[in-house]
Each structure stands twice: as C-alpha cells, then as structure tokens.
Design a protein around this motif. Structure first.
Motif, PDB file in Angstrom:
ATOM      1  N   MET A   1     -19.411  18.106  20.207  1.00 13.28           N
ATOM      2  CA  MET A   1     -17.983  17.905  20.319  1.00 13.28           C
ATOM      3  C   MET A   1     -17.576  16.705  19.470  1.00 13.28           C
ATOM      4  N   LYS A   2     -16.503  16.852  18.711  1.00 14.61           N
ATOM      5  CA  LYS A   2     -16.066  15.761  17.853  1.00 14.61           C
ATOM      6  C   LYS A   2     -15.299  14.728  18.653  1.00 14.61           C
ATOM      7  N   GLU A   3     -15.504  13.470  18.280  1.00 15.75           N
ATOM      8  CA  GLU A   3     -14.811  12.377  18.962  1.00 15.75           C
ATOM      9  C   GLU A   3     -13.504  12.075  18.241  1.00 15.75           C
ATOM     10  N   VAL A   4     -12.401  12.143  18.976  1.00 15.51           N
ATOM     11  CA  VAL A   4     -11.070  11.895  18.428  1.00 15.51           C
ATOM     12  C   VAL A   4     -10.573  10.557  18.958  1.00 15.51           C
ATOM     13  N   ILE A   5     -10.093   9.710  18.038  1.00 22.38           N
ATOM     14  CA  ILE A   5      -9.550   8.413  18.438  1.00 22.38           C
ATOM     15  C   ILE A   5      -8.106   8.305  17.962  1.00 22.38           C
ATOM     16  N   LYS A   6      -7.347   7.525  18.666  1.00 27.87           N
ATOM     17  CA  LYS A   6      -5.967   7.252  18.266  1.00 27.87           C
ATOM     18  C   LYS A   6      -6.011   6.221  17.144  1.00 27.87           C
ATOM     19  N   PRO A   7      -5.319   6.489  16.027  1.00 29.49           N
ATOM     20  CA  PRO A   7      -5.366   5.518  14.928  1.00 29.49           C
ATOM     21  C   PRO A   7      -4.560   4.266  15.246  1.00 29.49           C
ATOM     22  N   LYS A   8      -4.964   3.181  14.622  1.00 28.16           N
ATOM     23  CA  LYS A   8      -4.157   1.962  14.678  1.00 28.16           C
ATOM     24  C   LYS A   8      -3.065   2.146  13.621  1.00 28.16           C
ATOM     25  N   VAL A   9      -1.806   2.059  14.024  1.00 27.05           N
ATOM     26  CA  VAL A   9      -0.680   2.288  13.113  1.00 27.05           C
ATOM     27  C   VAL A   9       0.197   1.043  13.073  1.00 27.05           C
ATOM     28  N   LYS A  10       0.580   0.651  11.855  1.00 28.00           N
ATOM     29  CA  LYS A  10       1.417  -0.530  11.653  1.00 28.00           C
ATOM     30  C   LYS A  10       2.594  -0.128  10.763  1.00 28.00           C
ATOM     31  N   THR A  11       3.813  -0.380  11.204  1.00 29.26           N
ATOM     32  CA  THR A  11       4.989  -0.106  10.384  1.00 29.26           C
ATOM     33  C   THR A  11       5.087  -1.163   9.293  1.00 29.26           C
ATOM     34  N   LEU A  12       5.178  -0.714   8.042  1.00 27.04           N
ATOM     35  CA  LEU A  12       5.256  -1.628   6.905  1.00 27.04           C
ATOM     36  C   LEU A  12       6.686  -1.837   6.419  1.00 27.04           C
ATOM     37  N   ALA A  13       7.477  -0.768   6.432  1.00 29.61           N
ATOM     38  CA  ALA A  13       8.859  -0.871   5.945  1.00 29.61           C
ATOM     39  C   ALA A  13       9.673   0.282   6.505  1.00 29.61           C
ATOM     40  N   VAL A  14      10.939  -0.010   6.806  1.00 27.37           N
ATOM     41  CA  VAL A  14      11.877   1.022   7.273  1.00 27.37           C
ATOM     42  C   VAL A  14      13.154   0.859   6.462  1.00 27.37           C
ATOM     43  N   GLY A  15      13.557   1.951   5.824  1.00 27.90           N
ATOM     44  CA  GLY A  15      14.781   1.938   5.042  1.00 27.90           C
ATOM     45  C   GLY A  15      15.804   2.885   5.638  1.00 27.90           C
ATOM     46  N   GLU A  16      16.830   3.139   4.894  1.00 25.05           N
ATOM     47  CA  GLU A  16      17.892   4.026   5.355  1.00 25.05           C
ATOM     48  C   GLU A  16      17.403   5.461   5.531  1.00 25.05           C
ATOM     49  N   SER A  17      16.481   5.885   4.651  1.00 25.74           N
ATOM     50  CA  SER A  17      16.021   7.273   4.675  1.00 25.74           C
ATOM     51  C   SER A  17      14.526   7.435   4.928  1.00 25.74           C
ATOM     52  N   PHE A  18      13.731   6.403   4.607  1.00 28.05           N
ATOM     53  CA  PHE A  18      12.279   6.535   4.690  1.00 28.05           C
ATOM     54  C   PHE A  18      11.632   5.418   5.498  1.00 28.05           C
ATOM     55  N   THR A  19      10.464   5.743   6.043  1.00 28.75           N
ATOM     56  CA  THR A  19       9.610   4.787   6.740  1.00 28.75           C
ATOM     57  C   THR A  19       8.231   4.831   6.090  1.00 28.75           C
ATOM     58  N   THR A  20       7.586   3.675   6.025  1.00 27.92           N
ATOM     59  CA  THR A  20       6.228   3.580   5.512  1.00 27.92           C
ATOM     60  C   THR A  20       5.363   2.938   6.590  1.00 27.92           C
ATOM     61  N   LYS A  21       4.254   3.630   6.924  1.00 23.07           N
ATOM     62  CA  LYS A  21       3.345   3.110   7.940  1.00 23.07           C
ATOM     63  C   LYS A  21       1.918   3.099   7.414  1.00 23.07           C
ATOM     64  N   GLU A  22       1.141   2.112   7.870  1.00 25.84           N
ATOM     65  CA  GLU A  22      -0.281   2.063   7.560  1.00 25.84           C
ATOM     66  C   GLU A  22      -1.046   2.624   8.755  1.00 25.84           C
ATOM     67  N   MET A  23      -2.006   3.509   8.477  1.00 20.34           N
ATOM     68  CA  MET A  23      -2.863   4.024   9.542  1.00 20.34           C
ATOM     69  C   MET A  23      -4.302   3.629   9.223  1.00 20.34           C
ATOM     70  N   ASN A  24      -5.045   3.324  10.275  1.00 20.37           N
ATOM     71  CA  ASN A  24      -6.440   2.919  10.138  1.00 20.37           C
ATOM     72  C   ASN A  24      -7.320   3.906  10.874  1.00 20.37           C
ATOM     73  N   GLY A  25      -8.366   4.362  10.207  1.00 18.00           N
ATOM     74  CA  GLY A  25      -9.344   5.245  10.827  1.00 18.00           C
ATOM     75  C   GLY A  25     -10.725   4.628  10.760  1.00 18.00           C
ATOM     76  N   LYS A  26     -11.626   5.143  11.572  1.00 20.99           N
ATOM     77  CA  LYS A  26     -12.992   4.618  11.656  1.00 20.99           C
ATOM     78  C   LYS A  26     -14.006   5.629  11.125  1.00 20.99           C
ATOM     79  N   LYS A  27     -15.112   5.117  10.629  1.00 23.54           N
ATOM     80  CA  LYS A  27     -16.200   5.945  10.118  1.00 23.54           C
ATOM     81  C   LYS A  27     -16.645   6.958  11.176  1.00 23.54           C
ATOM     82  N   ASP A  28     -16.799   8.210  10.755  1.00 25.57           N
ATOM     83  CA  ASP A  28     -17.296   9.323  11.577  1.00 25.57           C
ATOM     84  C   ASP A  28     -16.367   9.728  12.717  1.00 25.57           C
ATOM     85  N   MET A  29     -15.193   9.142  12.813  1.00 19.87           N
ATOM     86  CA  MET A  29     -14.250   9.475  13.878  1.00 19.87           C
ATOM     87  C   MET A  29     -13.109  10.330  13.336  1.00 19.87           C
TER      88      MET A  29
END
Length: 98
Positions: A1-29
């Motif tokens: 069974m594969k192990e699923v983890i919730k990513p660490k997410v950080k909002t980098l910028a929010v504009g009138e129309s777009f949002t930019t977020k950074e997501m972090n994942g872990k090796k083998d997850m």
C-alpha cells in the motif's frame, strides 16, 4: 500500500486573478490524488518527482513545468524531497480522492 502524506503548502503571492503556492513533497511519498475544475501549472524548482497523470508517469526535475488540465486526476510521488510552484487562477476548486 502506498503511503500518502499531506504536502506542506505555503502561499507565495496572491493577485487579482492568480495565486502562487509552493508545495513540498518527500522522497518515496505520495501526495494526495486530486483534480481541479480549472487548468493550472506546476513548476518544479528543487528535487525530483513523478507526476502520475492519465495513466502515465512524468518525471519532473528542476526547471520542468507541466500544465495540469481541468478535471484530470493526478498525483505526485517524490523521487527525492522536492519543491514545486503551483500557479493557479484564484477561482480554482480542488477535489481530493481517497
């Protein structure tokens, strides 16, 4: 069974129309399988991962980008620890599976 983890997410910028977020994942997850109602872009800037989409495995390395179509289930798995930047319209809505 594969192990699923919730990513660490950080909002980098929010504009009138777009949002930019950074997501972090872990090796083998796996990050949670999901889809969205609107097209978006993922850009990998650190590490390596596999994008599982349309029954394909897309290896992504620093500098790689992929346009995620709307309503397509997809998931990421870390080859190494990785960081990606997700560019999305503000009105995007996500659906998570499992």
């Amino acid at each position: 069974m594969k192990e699923v983890i919730k990513p660490k997410v950080k909002t980098l910028a929010v504009g009138e129309s777009f949002t930019t977020k950074e997501m972090n994942g872990k090796k083998d997850m796996f990050l949670p399988e999901h889809s969205s109602n609107i097209e978006s872009v993922i850009f990998i800037h650190e590490g390596e991962c596999i994008l599982l989409i349309n029954e394909k495995e897309v290896v992504m390395k620093p500098g790689d980008a992929f346009i995620i179509p709307p309503y397509i289930k997809h998931q990421f798995k870390g080859i190494t620890d990785f960081k990606g930047i997700h560019f999305m319209p503000n009105e995007i809505a996500f659906e998570f599976f499992h």
